[in-house]
Design a protein around this motif. Sequence first.
Motif, short mmCIF file in Angstrom:
data_model
loop_
_atom_site.label_atom_id
_atom_site.label_comp_id
_atom_site.label_asym_id
_atom_site.label_seq_id
_atom_site.Cartn_x
_atom_site.Cartn_y
_atom_site.Cartn_z
N PRO A 1 33.68 47.75 42.05
CA PRO A 1 34.45 47.48 40.83
C PRO A 1 34.66 48.75 40.00
O PRO A 1 33.86 49.68 40.04
CB PRO A 1 33.59 46.48 40.07
CG PRO A 1 32.20 46.68 40.59
CD PRO A 1 32.34 47.18 42.01
N ALA A 2 35.75 48.76 39.27
CA ALA A 2 36.05 49.86 38.34
C ALA A 2 36.17 49.27 36.94
O ALA A 2 36.55 48.10 36.77
CB ALA A 2 37.35 50.54 38.74
N ALA A 3 35.88 50.07 35.95
CA ALA A 3 35.95 49.62 34.56
C ALA A 3 37.34 49.13 34.19
O ALA A 3 37.50 48.23 33.37
CB ALA A 3 35.52 50.74 33.62
N THR A 4 38.35 49.70 34.81
CA THR A 4 39.73 49.33 34.46
C THR A 4 40.25 48.08 35.17
O THR A 4 41.34 47.62 34.86
CB THR A 4 40.69 50.49 34.77
OG1 THR A 4 40.57 50.80 36.16
CG2 THR A 4 40.38 51.71 33.93
N ASP A 5 39.48 47.53 36.10
CA ASP A 5 39.94 46.34 36.82
C ASP A 5 40.35 45.22 35.87
O ASP A 5 41.37 44.57 36.08
CB ASP A 5 38.86 45.83 37.78
CG ASP A 5 38.64 46.74 38.97
OD1 ASP A 5 39.47 47.64 39.20
OD2 ASP A 5 37.62 46.56 39.67
N GLN A 6 39.57 45.00 34.84
CA GLN A 6 39.87 43.94 33.88
C GLN A 6 41.03 44.32 32.97
O GLN A 6 41.77 43.46 32.52
CB GLN A 6 38.64 43.61 33.04
CG GLN A 6 37.50 43.05 33.85
CD GLN A 6 36.25 42.85 33.00
OE1 GLN A 6 36.22 43.21 31.83
NE2 GLN A 6 35.22 42.28 33.59
N TRP A 7 41.18 45.60 32.72
CA TRP A 7 42.25 46.05 31.83
C TRP A 7 43.63 45.75 32.39
O TRP A 7 44.55 45.42 31.66
CB TRP A 7 42.16 47.56 31.61
CG TRP A 7 40.99 48.05 30.84
CD1 TRP A 7 39.95 47.32 30.35
CD2 TRP A 7 40.74 49.41 30.46
NE1 TRP A 7 39.06 48.14 29.70
CE2 TRP A 7 39.52 49.42 29.76
CE3 TRP A 7 41.41 50.59 30.67
CZ2 TRP A 7 38.98 50.58 29.23
CZ3 TRP A 7 40.87 51.76 30.16
CH2 TRP A 7 39.67 51.75 29.43
N GLU A 8 43.77 45.88 33.71
CA GLU A 8 45.09 45.81 34.33
C GLU A 8 45.79 44.46 34.16
O GLU A 8 47.00 44.39 34.30
CB GLU A 8 44.98 46.20 35.80
CG GLU A 8 44.61 47.67 35.94
CD GLU A 8 44.29 48.10 37.35
OE1 GLU A 8 44.33 47.25 38.27
OE2 GLU A 8 43.99 49.29 37.54
N ASN A 9 45.06 43.42 33.85
CA ASN A 9 45.66 42.10 33.62
C ASN A 9 45.90 41.83 32.14
O ASN A 9 46.42 40.79 31.77
CB ASN A 9 44.78 41.00 34.21
CG ASN A 9 44.70 41.11 35.71
OD1 ASN A 9 45.69 41.41 36.37
ND2 ASN A 9 43.52 40.91 36.26
#
Length: 102
Positions: A50-58
């Motif tokens: 997982p990457a910290a930005t995974d949640q950001w992209e949605n």
Amino acid sequence: MKPYYEGMGLKAPTSDAMSEGEKLSLEGLSALDPDYLFLGYFNYSDKTLPAATDQWENSEVWKKLKAVSNNHVYSINGELALGYGPIGNNYGVKAILDSLQK
């Protein structure tokens, strides 16, 4: 991040979010609203992590960023680029410059 700005002859934004070692939230990034965004991923060679930005992209906040809207978001290897020292800094500056030439 100072070496990157200086290495390319740029001036860093004046913001507390730009302090060395500061963790930048999506809201902090939104306040900066950059034209270009270079993200150092520590899962660069293994995307199953997982990457910290995974949640950001949605997020709608993410989608409204100028860099995202204009398709100016670039991934670089954070394990190399975000290390301390001249080799890591050199890699990071080169990765950013190479991204801009594509």
